[in-house]
Motif scaffolding. Structure first.
Motif, short mmCIF file in Angstrom:
data_model
loop_
_atom_site.label_atom_id
_atom_site.label_comp_id
_atom_site.label_asym_id
_atom_site.label_seq_id
_atom_site.Cartn_x
_atom_site.Cartn_y
_atom_site.Cartn_z
N ALA A 1 0.84 -1.19 0.00
CA ALA A 1 0.00 0.00 0.00
C ALA A 1 0.88 1.24 0.00
N ARG A 2 0.49 2.22 -0.78
CA ARG A 2 1.19 3.50 -0.89
C ARG A 2 0.36 4.57 -0.19
N VAL A 3 0.91 5.16 0.86
CA VAL A 3 0.22 6.20 1.63
C VAL A 3 0.99 7.50 1.47
N ALA A 4 0.29 8.58 1.24
CA ALA A 4 0.97 9.87 1.02
C ALA A 4 0.04 11.02 1.39
N SER A 5 0.65 12.18 1.52
CA SER A 5 -0.10 13.43 1.62
C SER A 5 0.18 14.22 0.34
N PHE A 6 -0.81 14.98 -0.10
CA PHE A 6 -0.63 15.78 -1.30
C PHE A 6 -1.36 17.10 -1.13
N PHE A 7 -0.83 18.13 -1.77
CA PHE A 7 -1.43 19.46 -1.64
C PHE A 7 -0.86 20.36 -2.72
N TRP A 8 -1.36 21.61 -2.73
CA TRP A 8 -0.93 22.57 -3.75
C TRP A 8 -0.49 23.86 -3.08
N VAL A 9 0.35 24.60 -3.82
CA VAL A 9 0.90 25.85 -3.30
C VAL A 9 0.65 26.96 -4.32
N GLU A 10 0.12 28.07 -3.83
CA GLU A 10 0.08 29.29 -4.63
C GLU A 10 1.32 30.10 -4.27
N SER A 11 2.15 30.37 -5.26
CA SER A 11 3.40 31.07 -5.02
C SER A 11 3.24 32.57 -5.17
N LEU A 12 4.08 33.32 -4.47
CA LEU A 12 4.14 34.77 -4.69
C LEU A 12 4.59 35.08 -6.10
N VAL A 13 5.33 34.16 -6.70
CA VAL A 13 5.80 34.31 -8.08
C VAL A 13 5.15 33.21 -8.91
N GLY A 14 4.13 33.57 -9.67
CA GLY A 14 3.34 32.58 -10.39
C GLY A 14 4.04 31.95 -11.58
N ASP A 15 4.98 32.68 -12.19
CA ASP A 15 5.66 32.17 -13.38
C ASP A 15 6.74 31.16 -12.97
#
Length: 227
Positions: free
Chosen positions: A168-182
């Motif tokens: 079994a593969r267990v993980a956490s995942f999420f996203w980041v909005e950066s101050l520098v989008g490019d």
């Protein structure tokens, strides 16, 4: 830019996480997929509203706030509350792209997904298959890290999770909005900051060369950042 961050969580922290997660109530992960993604998503997820998800997710966010490499690479403005998933035998996630904007449930917060992150909570020898495959300019790169390590990559990338064939593969995942989008600008800033950090121990703080590089770095941040 794809970056691996080692030991975001210690082995002891991973053991504590797994002690909670291995006995948790998991639900069908397809429920949280988009219209296209849910047709290729075969995993289980922890309910985002569960107290366990909140407490473990908050621990990750606090830890990342003090992680110098993460801050340098991501220049985070917002972090989507970490989610948790589990892939058992036969589970996988076909090729997909993340939504550009993610809305946080029961809040007014939304996050532009500049970067995606996967924090591995299973050791590589605990399961077979399950590699995170990220497509880039030079083809797909397969990622399978030690428990506690994390990969950070552009959320605009097509990616997938290979089918798990054992364990079994267990993980956490999420996203980041950066101050520098490019992404290109952010990569340039990361390279420049890395160079400054490497020079800092060998040059005097008053060295004109170090001061000039630091000045260039912060002026570029001023030019490219949005607040």
């Amino acid at each position: 830019m794809l970056i691996t961050l080692e030991q975001v969580l210690s082995k002891d922290e991973v053991r504590q996480f797994r002690a909670h997660l291995d006995g948790a109530d998991w639900e069908d992960g397809a429920r949280s997929g988009g219209t296209l993604a849910r047709t290729v998503k075969h995993n289980r997820q922890l309910d985002d509203s569960a107290e366990l998800a909140h407490s473990l997710g908050n621990h990750i966010v606090r830890t990342l706030g003090a992680h110098a490499l993460f801050v340098s690479a991501a220049l985070p403005r917002k972090i989507y509350p970490p989610r948790f998933n589990r892939y058992d035998v036969g589970g996988g996630y076909g090729t997909h792209v993340d939504s550009a904007i993610m809305h946080v449930a029961d809040s007014a917060m939304s996050v532009r997904t500049d970067l995606a992150a996967t924090l591995f909570l299973s050791e590589p020898d605990e399961y077979s298959g399950g590699e995170l495959e990220i497509e880039g300019q030079f083809g797909a790169q397969a990622i399978k890290l030690a428990a506690g390590d994390m990969v950070l990559y552009p959320a605009s990338s097509l990616h997938r999770v290979a089918p798990v064939t054992a364990g079994a593969r267990v993980a956490s995942f999420f996203w980041v909005e950066s101050l520098v989008g490019d992404d290109t600008a952010r990569a340039t800033l990361f390279d420049l900051d890395s160079a400054i950090q490497q020079l800092t121990p060998v040059l005097e703080a008053s060295d004109a060369r170090l001061l000039k590089l630091t000045n260039v770095y912060h002026n570029l941040v001023r030019r490219w950042a949005t607040t």
